[in-house]
Design an enzyme around this catalytic site. Structure first.
Site, PDB file in Angstrom:
ATOM      1  N   GLU A  33       0.861  -1.187   0.000  1.00 39.63           N
ATOM      2  CA  GLU A  33       0.000   0.000   0.000  1.00 39.63           C
ATOM      3  C   GLU A  33       0.895   1.235   0.000  1.00 39.63           C
ATOM      4  OE1 GLU A  33      -3.425   0.823  -0.166  1.00 39.63           O
ATOM      5  OE2 GLU A  33      -2.452   2.782  -0.195  1.00 39.63           O
ATOM      6  N   CYS A  86     -12.699   4.185   1.061  1.00 38.75           N
ATOM      7  CA  CYS A  86     -13.873   4.226   1.935  1.00 38.75           C
ATOM      8  C   CYS A  86     -13.509   4.708   3.338  1.00 38.75           C
ATOM      9  CB  CYS A  86     -14.517   2.843   1.984  1.00 38.75           C
ATOM     10  SG  CYS A  86     -15.950   2.812   3.057  1.00 38.75           S
ATOM     11  N   LYS A  91     -16.815  10.995   5.230  1.00 34.46           N
ATOM     12  CA  LYS A  91     -17.971  11.691   4.639  1.00 34.46           C
ATOM     13  C   LYS A  91     -19.199  11.586   5.552  1.00 34.46           C
ATOM     14  CE  LYS A  91     -20.760   9.397   2.757  1.00 34.46           C
ATOM     15  NZ  LYS A  91     -20.754   8.791   1.451  1.00 34.46           N
ATOM     16  N   LYS A  92     -19.451  10.349   6.021  1.00 36.75           N
ATOM     17  CA  LYS A  92     -20.643  10.153   6.872  1.00 36.75           C
ATOM     18  C   LYS A  92     -20.509  10.955   8.165  1.00 36.75           C
ATOM     19  CE  LYS A  92     -24.518   7.788   7.947  1.00 36.75           C
ATOM     20  NZ  LYS A  92     -24.856   6.404   8.194  1.00 36.75           N
ATOM     21  N   GLY A 120     -23.199  15.986 -10.676  1.00 41.09           N
ATOM     22  CA  GLY A 120     -24.515  15.881 -10.040  1.00 41.09           C
ATOM     23  C   GLY A 120     -24.745  14.488  -9.484  1.00 41.09           C
ATOM     24  N   GLY A 121     -23.652  13.792  -9.197  1.00 45.06           N
ATOM     25  CA  GLY A 121     -23.777  12.409  -8.739  1.00 45.06           C
ATOM     26  C   GLY A 121     -23.707  12.276  -7.224  1.00 45.06           C
ATOM     27  N   TYR A 122     -23.199  11.135  -6.795  1.00 48.52           N
ATOM     28  CA  TYR A 122     -23.114  10.817  -5.354  1.00 48.52           C
ATOM     29  C   TYR A 122     -22.339  11.896  -4.592  1.00 48.52           C
ATOM     30  CZ  TYR A 122     -24.426   5.840  -5.860  1.00 48.52           C
ATOM     31  OH  TYR A 122     -25.086   4.667  -6.076  1.00 48.52           O
ATOM     32  N   ALA A 157     -21.219  14.861  -5.406  1.00 46.91           N
ATOM     33  CA  ALA A 157     -21.744  16.231  -5.513  1.00 46.91           C
ATOM     34  C   ALA A 157     -22.876  16.439  -4.519  1.00 46.91           C
ATOM     35  CB  ALA A 157     -22.221  16.495  -6.942  1.00 46.91           C
ATOM     36  N   ASN A 158     -23.817  15.520  -4.491  1.00 46.05           N
ATOM     37  CA  ASN A 158     -24.985  15.718  -3.628  1.00 46.05           C
ATOM     38  C   ASN A 158     -24.660  15.530  -2.152  1.00 46.05           C
ATOM     39  OD1 ASN A 158     -27.520  16.343  -5.247  1.00 46.05           O
ATOM     40  ND2 ASN A 158     -26.473  14.777  -6.474  1.00 46.05           N
ATOM     41  N   GLU A 159     -23.716  14.651  -1.869  1.00 49.94           N
ATOM     42  CA  GLU A 159     -23.355  14.467  -0.465  1.00 49.94           C
ATOM     43  C   GLU A 159     -22.608  15.689   0.077  1.00 49.94           C
ATOM     44  OE1 GLU A 159     -23.432   9.620  -0.389  1.00 49.94           O
ATOM     45  OE2 GLU A 159     -21.476  10.560  -0.434  1.00 49.94           O
ATOM     46  N   ARG A 197     -28.321  10.577 -11.950  1.00 50.58           N
ATOM     47  CA  ARG A 197     -28.768   9.705 -13.047  1.00 50.58           C
ATOM     48  C   ARG A 197     -28.721   8.259 -12.535  1.00 50.58           C
ATOM     49  NH1 ARG A 197     -28.356  10.858 -18.206  1.00 50.58           N
ATOM     50  NH2 ARG A 197     -26.884  12.573 -17.954  1.00 50.58           N
ATOM     51  N   GLY A 205     -17.022  11.793 -11.259  1.00 54.12           N
ATOM     52  CA  GLY A 205     -16.781  10.369 -11.483  1.00 54.12           C
ATOM     53  C   GLY A 205     -15.368   9.954 -11.096  1.00 54.12           C
ATOM     54  N   HIS A 247     -45.682   1.275  15.089  1.00 54.95           N
ATOM     55  CA  HIS A 247     -46.194   2.641  15.197  1.00 54.95           C
ATOM     56  C   HIS A 247     -45.737   3.336  16.471  1.00 54.95           C
ATOM     57  CE1 HIS A 247     -48.990   5.860  14.326  1.00 54.95           C
ATOM     58  NE2 HIS A 247     -49.395   5.806  15.585  1.00 54.95           N
ATOM     59  N   GLU A 257     -43.077   2.377   9.093  1.00 54.19           N
ATOM     60  CA  GLU A 257     -44.392   1.753   8.972  1.00 54.19           C
ATOM     61  C   GLU A 257     -45.049   2.115   7.633  1.00 54.19           C
ATOM     62  OE1 GLU A 257     -47.687   3.145  11.499  1.00 54.19           O
ATOM     63  OE2 GLU A 257     -46.393   4.804  12.108  1.00 54.19           O
TER      64      GLU A 257
HETATM   65  P1  NDP Z   1     -21.036   9.840 -10.242  1.00 51.69           P
HETATM   66  O1  NDP Z   1     -20.811   8.885 -11.331  1.00 51.69           O
HETATM   67  O2  NDP Z   1     -22.007   9.529  -9.182  1.00 51.69           O
HETATM   68  O3  NDP Z   1     -21.466  11.236 -10.857  1.00 51.69           O
HETATM   69  C1  NDP Z   1     -20.651  11.890 -11.779  1.00 51.69           C
HETATM   70  C2  NDP Z   1     -21.309  13.208 -12.158  1.00 51.69           C
HETATM   71  O4  NDP Z   1     -20.415  13.980 -12.914  1.00 51.69           O
HETATM   72  C3  NDP Z   1     -22.546  13.024 -12.976  1.00 51.69           C
HETATM   73  O5  NDP Z   1     -23.483  13.980 -12.564  1.00 51.69           O
HETATM   74  C4  NDP Z   1     -22.088  13.281 -14.411  1.00 51.69           C
HETATM   75  O6  NDP Z   1     -23.074  13.917 -15.161  1.00 51.69           O
HETATM   76  C5  NDP Z   1     -20.929  14.254 -14.197  1.00 51.69           C
HETATM   77  N1  NDP Z   1     -19.826  14.063 -15.119  1.00 51.69           N
HETATM   78  C6  NDP Z   1     -19.241  12.920 -15.500  1.00 51.69           C
HETATM   79  N2  NDP Z   1     -18.206  13.135 -16.314  1.00 51.69           N
HETATM   80  C7  NDP Z   1     -18.117  14.475 -16.450  1.00 51.69           C
HETATM   81  C8  NDP Z   1     -17.246  15.324 -17.178  1.00 51.69           C
HETATM   82  N3  NDP Z   1     -16.256  14.842 -17.908  1.00 51.69           N
HETATM   83  N4  NDP Z   1     -17.457  16.653 -17.102  1.00 51.69           N
HETATM   84  C9  NDP Z   1     -18.449  17.162 -16.363  1.00 51.69           C
HETATM   85  N5  NDP Z   1     -19.314  16.395 -15.648  1.00 51.69           N
HETATM   86  C10 NDP Z   1     -19.130  15.072 -15.687  1.00 51.69           C
HETATM   87  O7  NDP Z   1     -19.577  10.134  -9.654  1.00 51.69           O
HETATM   88  P2  NDP Z   1     -19.050  10.685  -8.262  1.00 51.69           P
HETATM   89  O8  NDP Z   1     -17.754  11.321  -8.570  1.00 51.69           O
HETATM   90  O9  NDP Z   1     -20.089  11.473  -7.564  1.00 51.69           O
HETATM   91  O10 NDP Z   1     -18.796   9.361  -7.433  1.00 51.69           O
HETATM   92  C11 NDP Z   1     -17.933   8.354  -7.975  1.00 51.69           C
HETATM   93  C12 NDP Z   1     -18.376   6.987  -7.551  1.00 51.69           C
HETATM   94  O11 NDP Z   1     -18.076   6.800  -6.187  1.00 51.69           O
HETATM   95  C13 NDP Z   1     -19.889   6.764  -7.659  1.00 51.69           C
HETATM   96  O12 NDP Z   1     -20.248   6.300  -8.915  1.00 51.69           O
HETATM   97  C14 NDP Z   1     -20.143   5.740  -6.591  1.00 51.69           C
HETATM   98  O13 NDP Z   1     -19.986   4.468  -7.135  1.00 51.69           O
HETATM   99  C15 NDP Z   1     -19.057   5.994  -5.569  1.00 51.69           C
HETATM  100  N6  NDP Z   1     -19.620   6.692  -4.403  1.00 51.69           N
HETATM  101  C16 NDP Z   1     -20.605   6.078  -3.685  1.00 51.69           C
HETATM  102  C17 NDP Z   1     -21.155   6.706  -2.604  1.00 51.69           C
HETATM  103  C18 NDP Z   1     -22.249   6.026  -1.844  1.00 51.69           C
HETATM  104  O14 NDP Z   1     -22.417   4.834  -2.014  1.00 51.69           O
HETATM  105  N7  NDP Z   1     -23.016   6.735  -1.029  1.00 51.69           N
HETATM  106  C19 NDP Z   1     -20.712   8.019  -2.157  1.00 51.69           C
HETATM  107  C20 NDP Z   1     -19.686   8.586  -2.993  1.00 51.69           C
HETATM  108  C21 NDP Z   1     -19.167   7.937  -4.076  1.00 51.69           C
HETATM  109  P3  NDP Z   1     -24.331  13.185 -15.862  1.00 51.69           P
HETATM  110  O15 NDP Z   1     -24.573  11.899 -15.158  1.00 51.69           O
HETATM  111  O16 NDP Z   1     -25.458  14.132 -15.693  1.00 51.69           O
HETATM  112  O17 NDP Z   1     -23.928  12.997 -17.268  1.00 51.69           O
END
Ligand code: NDP
Length: 449
Positions: A35, A43, A51-52, A176-178, A180-182, A205, A264, A438, A443
């Site tokens: 490593e 994680c 994160k949590k 806008g994925g995991y 970003a929203n977290e 998505r 991503g 309840h 529930e």
């Molecule tokens: P995600 O795949 O969840 O989201 C990536 C976001 O970035 C999407 O909104 C996508 O847009 C956008 N995107 C992708 N490529 C580009 C680019 N080249 N330019 C601009 N925007 C882009 O990735 P995350 O980075 O949020 O997380 C990575 C992975 O880590 C997740 O897939 C998940 O497996 C894991 N993870 C899991 C968590 C959990 O289980 N709670 C928490 C955090 C991470 P669009 O989709 O609209 O095209």
């Protein structure tokens, strides 16, 4: 005397690698793990766990607010970022040590340096030493993928967010994925201005549309700004460190302290020496494996995010366990990827298992949707408008559950238990037959209409 230095050499001490190493050693294999950073992987060190903890920490702002209607008042409530950050990093240290102890207790040799594949049974260490192993397991995970445009080098990734010197006033989040929203929920809760910028017109998505809409609506009401179909032109850094962020062809920048790239993660294979053994990768750079996690090279296996099957910690752990059982436990096992529950620790969180309504409709045609759209008792009492939404998708004739989706307080805690029923192939009737507990939010699952 063994012809090789090790029976198993694992590259990467994350969730998958550690499980594989520990279990293989318990079967009697002579195991080493290399490593280059810290034991525990994404994680534990810079992902799910810290994160949590930040999610918990940031939620107190709402809890303090909600407490008023429960009779509590807090004078001069104050948040100290460095205190939370350092306590979180302290916990990461604790877990890092716990992982190292586990490996030590299982007689796994830890090699805290970078390792590269030098051949089908050979590994070259950063120190220059070459060792041999009958089997090599690659478990190097994934790494943030940062888009390239002028000034994108000023973006941070989730790796650095846990080490910020101070709480940013304004955070722009790309994606806008995991992640970003977290992080949007975390920094919004801690009082920063948060702007989420995505290239498309959706968040999350892959999750059910009704839940995504609900999160967007609640996030907006909490003060998070979302910009869709928006691209970054350039980022310029001022002398005082502030960032001028130019988007969508506009001349006027938005000023931010932090710009987070949450776009991503890609398999971490750079400089791994895969070519030295002829290990094949796919178009995304992920290591190609069969159902037993074996690559095209007989002696080399790979588990976890580096294979880009399902990028989730519990999946990597299962793959590591199945690998060890198969190769060293004389018990060939594969991982079942069907009905894997997942959660987004946004605020409120989302949790989900199985098909979304859209997926179920296109795969099955004839489906029924049951739902409950409610305000949790605590939110009603606290005058918080936030509503929860639970949705069950069933096959129309048999009423077998195809998907279960939830957004609301404690959704991941509730869904984990419900996912057992979904995975077991139960029907809506089985839920209806269960008496409600309840008063609880869960529930609602046995009262869906
Ligand atoms: P995600 O795949 O969840 O989201 C990536 C976001 O970035 C999407 O909104 C996508 O847009 C956008 N995107 C992708 N490529 C580009 C680019 N080249 N330019 C601009 N925007 C882009 O990735 P995350 O980075 O949020 O997380 C990575 C992975 O880590 C997740 O897939 C998940 O497996 C894991 N993870 C899991 C968590 C959990 O289980 N709670 C928490 C955090 C991470 P669009 O989709 O609209 O095209």
């Amino acid at each position: 005397m063994s012809e090789s230095d090790y029976d198993l050499f694992v590259i990467g001490a994350g969730s998958g690698g550690v499980r594989a190493a520990r279990v293989s050693a318990s079967y009697g294999a002579k195991v080493a793990v290399a490593e280059e950073y810290r034991v525990g992987g994404t994680c534990v060190i810079r992902g799910c766990v810290p994160k949590k903890l930040l999610v918990y920490g940031s939620h107190f702002s709402e809890d303090l607010e909600d407490g008023k209607n429960f009779g509590w008042t807090w004078e001069n409530a104050h948040f100290d970022w460095t205190k939370l950050r350092d306590h979180v990093l302290g916990d990461v240290d604790r877990l890092n040590n716990a992982y190292m102890d586990t490996l030590k207790n299982h007689d796994v040799e830890m090699i805290l340096e970078r390792a590269e594949i030098a051949g089908p049974n050979e590994i070259k260490l950063a120190s220059g030493k070459t060792v041999t192993a009958k089997t090599i397991l690659v478990a190097t995970g994934a790494w943030p993928d940062v888009p390239e445009f002028p000034g994108s080098e000023y973006m941070l990734t989730s790796n650095e967010m846990f080490h910020l010197e101070k709480l940013p006033e304004t955070v722009i989040i790309s994606g806008g994925g995991y992640i970003a929203n977290e992080f949007a929920g975390i920094f919004n809760g801690l009082g920063s201005e948060v702007i989420v910028v995505n290239r498309s017109d959706v968040i999350l998505r892959g999750y059910d549309e009704s839940l995504r809409d609900r999160l967007l609506q609640i996030g907006t009401s909490k003060g998070i700004t979302y910009k869709f179909n928006c691209t970054f032109d350039k980022i310029e850094k001022r002398e005082d460190g502030a960032l001028d962020v130019y988007m969508d062809g506009r001349d006027r920048p938005v000023v931010a302290d932090v710009v987070l790239a949450a776009t991503g993660r890609r398999p971490k294979v750079d400089g791994l020496g895969l070519e030295n053994a002829g290990v094949e990768t796919n178009e995304k750079g992920a290591i190609k494996v069969d159902e037993y996690s074996q690559t095209n090279v007989e002696s080399i296996y790979a588990v976890g995010d580096v294979t880009d099957r399902v990028q989730l910690t519990p999946v990597a752990i299962r793959e590591g366990q199945a690998f060890a059982d198969t190769v060293f436990g004389d018990n060939p096992r594969t991982v079942d990827y069907d009905m894997i529950p997942s959660a987004v620790f946004s605020q409120p969180p989302i949790a989900s298992v199985g098909l979304t309504e859209g997926e179920a409709r296109s795969q099955y045609g004839n489906i029924k949707v049951y739902s409950s759209d409610f305000r949790a008792m605590r939110n009603v009492f606290a005058d918080r408008a936030e509503r929860s939404l639970y949705k069950m998708i069933v096959e129309a004739t048999s009423e077998k559950i195809l998907g279960l989706h939830m957004i609301g307080p404690e959704a991941p805690e509730i869904l984990q238990a419900a996912a057992v029923a979904v995975k077991a192939g139960l029907t809506k009737q089985a839920f209806d037959d269960t008496v409600a507990l309840h008063p609880s939010m869960s529930e609602e699952l046995v009262l869906l209409k």
